[in-house]
Design a protein around this motif. Structure first.
Motif, PDB file in Angstrom:
ATOM      1  N   UNK A  16       0.833  -1.208   0.000  1.00 51.99           N
ATOM      2  CA  UNK A  16       0.000   0.000   0.000  1.00 51.99           C
ATOM      3  C   UNK A  16       0.869   1.259   0.000  1.00 51.99           C
ATOM      4  N   UNK A  17       1.871   1.311   0.864  1.00 46.48           N
ATOM      5  CA  UNK A  17       2.733   2.499   0.935  1.00 46.48           C
ATOM      6  C   UNK A  17       3.517   2.692  -0.365  1.00 46.48           C
ATOM      7  N   UNK A  18       3.938   1.591  -0.970  1.00 48.84           N
ATOM      8  CA  UNK A  18       4.634   1.677  -2.248  1.00 48.84           C
ATOM      9  C   UNK A  18       3.720   2.277  -3.317  1.00 48.84           C
ATOM     10  N   UNK A  19       2.489   1.786  -3.370  1.00 45.98           N
ATOM     11  CA  UNK A  19       1.542   2.311  -4.354  1.00 45.98           C
ATOM     12  C   UNK A  19       1.140   3.738  -4.051  1.00 45.98           C
ATOM     13  N   UNK A  20       1.043   4.085  -2.788  1.00 47.72           N
ATOM     14  CA  UNK A  20       0.735   5.464  -2.419  1.00 47.72           C
ATOM     15  C   UNK A  20       1.855   6.392  -2.876  1.00 47.72           C
ATOM     16  N   UNK A  21       3.089   5.942  -2.741  1.00 51.43           N
ATOM     17  CA  UNK A  21       4.237   6.696  -3.222  1.00 51.43           C
ATOM     18  C   UNK A  21       4.166   6.899  -4.740  1.00 51.43           C
ATOM     19  N   UNK A  22       3.745   5.866  -5.468  1.00 55.64           N
ATOM     20  CA  UNK A  22       3.668   5.955  -6.926  1.00 55.64           C
ATOM     21  C   UNK A  22       2.483   6.802  -7.394  1.00 55.64           C
ATOM     22  N   UNK A  23       1.338   6.654  -6.737  1.00 61.34           N
ATOM     23  CA  UNK A  23       0.109   7.258  -7.235  1.00 61.34           C
ATOM     24  C   UNK A  23      -0.241   8.600  -6.613  1.00 61.34           C
ATOM     25  N   UNK A  24       0.205   8.862  -5.400  1.00 61.05           N
ATOM     26  CA  UNK A  24      -0.199  10.052  -4.630  1.00 61.05           C
ATOM     27  C   UNK A  24      -1.714  10.122  -4.466  1.00 61.05           C
ATOM     28  N   UNK A  26      -4.784   8.027  -2.307  1.00 60.52           N
ATOM     29  CA  UNK A  26      -5.112   6.980  -1.335  1.00 60.52           C
ATOM     30  C   UNK A  26      -6.114   5.964  -1.883  1.00 60.52           C
ATOM     31  N   UNK A  27      -7.154   6.436  -2.542  1.00 62.36           N
ATOM     32  CA  UNK A  27      -8.171   5.530  -3.069  1.00 62.36           C
ATOM     33  C   UNK A  27      -7.605   4.604  -4.145  1.00 62.36           C
ATOM     34  N   UNK A  28      -6.833   5.162  -5.053  1.00 66.77           N
ATOM     35  CA  UNK A  28      -6.228   4.355  -6.110  1.00 66.77           C
ATOM     36  C   UNK A  28      -5.216   3.379  -5.525  1.00 66.77           C
ATOM     37  N   UNK A  29      -4.432   3.825  -4.553  1.00 70.67           N
ATOM     38  CA  UNK A  29      -3.461   2.937  -3.914  1.00 70.67           C
ATOM     39  C   UNK A  29      -4.167   1.770  -3.236  1.00 70.67           C
ATOM     40  N   UNK A  30      -5.283   2.034  -2.575  1.00 66.66           N
ATOM     41  CA  UNK A  30      -6.059   0.975  -1.926  1.00 66.66           C
ATOM     42  C   UNK A  30      -6.600  -0.016  -2.960  1.00 66.66           C
ATOM     43  N   UNK A  31      -7.164   0.524  -4.029  1.00 69.86           N
ATOM     44  CA  UNK A  31      -7.722  -0.327  -5.086  1.00 69.86           C
ATOM     45  C   UNK A  31      -6.649  -1.200  -5.731  1.00 69.86           C
ATOM     46  N   UNK A  32      -5.508  -0.607  -6.042  1.00 63.10           N
ATOM     47  CA  UNK A  32      -4.426  -1.356  -6.670  1.00 63.10           C
ATOM     48  C   UNK A  32      -3.798  -2.364  -5.701  1.00 63.10           C
ATOM     49  N   UNK A  33      -3.791  -2.042  -4.423  1.00 65.99           N
ATOM     50  CA  UNK A  33      -3.288  -2.986  -3.423  1.00 65.99           C
ATOM     51  C   UNK A  33      -4.164  -4.233  -3.382  1.00 65.99           C
ATOM     52  N   UNK A  34      -5.471  -4.028  -3.387  1.00 65.06           N
ATOM     53  CA  UNK A  34      -6.389  -5.169  -3.385  1.00 65.06           C
ATOM     54  C   UNK A  34      -6.203  -6.013  -4.645  1.00 65.06           C
ATOM     55  N   UNK A  36      -3.524  -6.207  -6.429  1.00 58.17           N
ATOM     56  CA  UNK A  36      -2.209  -6.849  -6.324  1.00 58.17           C
ATOM     57  C   UNK A  36      -2.317  -8.181  -5.594  1.00 58.17           C
ATOM     58  N   UNK A  37      -3.003  -8.173  -4.456  1.00 56.33           N
ATOM     59  CA  UNK A  37      -3.128  -9.410  -3.684  1.00 56.33           C
ATOM     60  C   UNK A  37      -4.021 -10.423  -4.396  1.00 56.33           C
ATOM     61  N   UNK A  38      -5.020  -9.948  -5.093  1.00 58.25           N
ATOM     62  CA  UNK A  38      -5.865 -10.857  -5.879  1.00 58.25           C
ATOM     63  C   UNK A  38      -5.025 -11.581  -6.927  1.00 58.25           C
ATOM     64  N   UNK A  59       6.406  -5.762  -7.423  1.00 55.37           N
ATOM     65  CA  UNK A  59       6.534  -5.835  -8.886  1.00 55.37           C
ATOM     66  C   UNK A  59       5.151  -5.962  -9.525  1.00 55.37           C
ATOM     67  N   UNK A  60       4.287  -6.772  -8.938  1.00 55.43           N
ATOM     68  CA  UNK A  60       2.908  -6.890  -9.421  1.00 55.43           C
ATOM     69  C   UNK A  60       2.220  -5.542  -9.298  1.00 55.43           C
ATOM     70  N   UNK A  61       2.400  -4.900  -8.154  1.00 50.91           N
ATOM     71  CA  UNK A  61       1.777  -3.596  -7.904  1.00 50.91           C
ATOM     72  C   UNK A  61       2.238  -2.561  -8.936  1.00 50.91           C
ATOM     73  N   UNK A  62       3.530  -2.538  -9.220  1.00 50.87           N
ATOM     74  CA  UNK A  62       4.061  -1.584 -10.203  1.00 50.87           C
ATOM     75  C   UNK A  62       3.461  -1.831 -11.579  1.00 50.87           C
ATOM     76  N   UNK A  63       3.351  -3.099 -11.965  1.00 53.15           N
ATOM     77  CA  UNK A  63       2.753  -3.418 -13.263  1.00 53.15           C
ATOM     78  C   UNK A  63       1.290  -2.995 -13.331  1.00 53.15           C
ATOM     79  N   UNK A  64       0.575  -3.156 -12.241  1.00 51.25           N
ATOM     80  CA  UNK A  64      -0.824  -2.702 -12.203  1.00 51.25           C
ATOM     81  C   UNK A  64      -0.901  -1.187 -12.329  1.00 51.25           C
TER      82      UNK A  64
END
Length: 78
Positions: A16-24, A26-34, A36-38, A59-64
């Motif tokens: 989540x923190x990695x995606x938050x860093x990439x996206x700035x 919170x909602x998108x980071x949460x969605x992409x985190x979910x 990623x785990x799926x 790596x999955x998160x970055x690709x998403x």
């Protein structure tokens, strides 16, 4: 608690923190985190243990995130 719950619990904040860093965003980071785990659970057999699990998940998160950027570019052009 099963192994998947443990994996999620131990790695959620990292991803989540990695995606938050990439996206700035919170909602998108949460969605992409979910998502990623799926995808990770769906493809857990592809994890070769050549790196940490958190590295594979990021790596999955970055690709998403890259897919999201491309999808947004296409929508903007149309």
């Amino acid at each position: 608690m099963n192994n998947l719950d443990k994996i999620y619990e131990e790695n959620f904040q990292i991803v989540y923190k990695y995606l938050l860093f990439l996206t700035y965003n919170e909602d998108l980071a949460e969605e992409l985190t979910q998502e990623t785990f799926y995808r990770a659970i769906k493809n857990i057999n592809n994890f070769k243990e050549k790196s940490k699990l958190s590295t594979w998940l990021c790596a999955i998160a970055k690709n998403l995130w890259i897919e999201e950027i491309r999808r947004n570019k296409k929508q903007t052009r149309t």
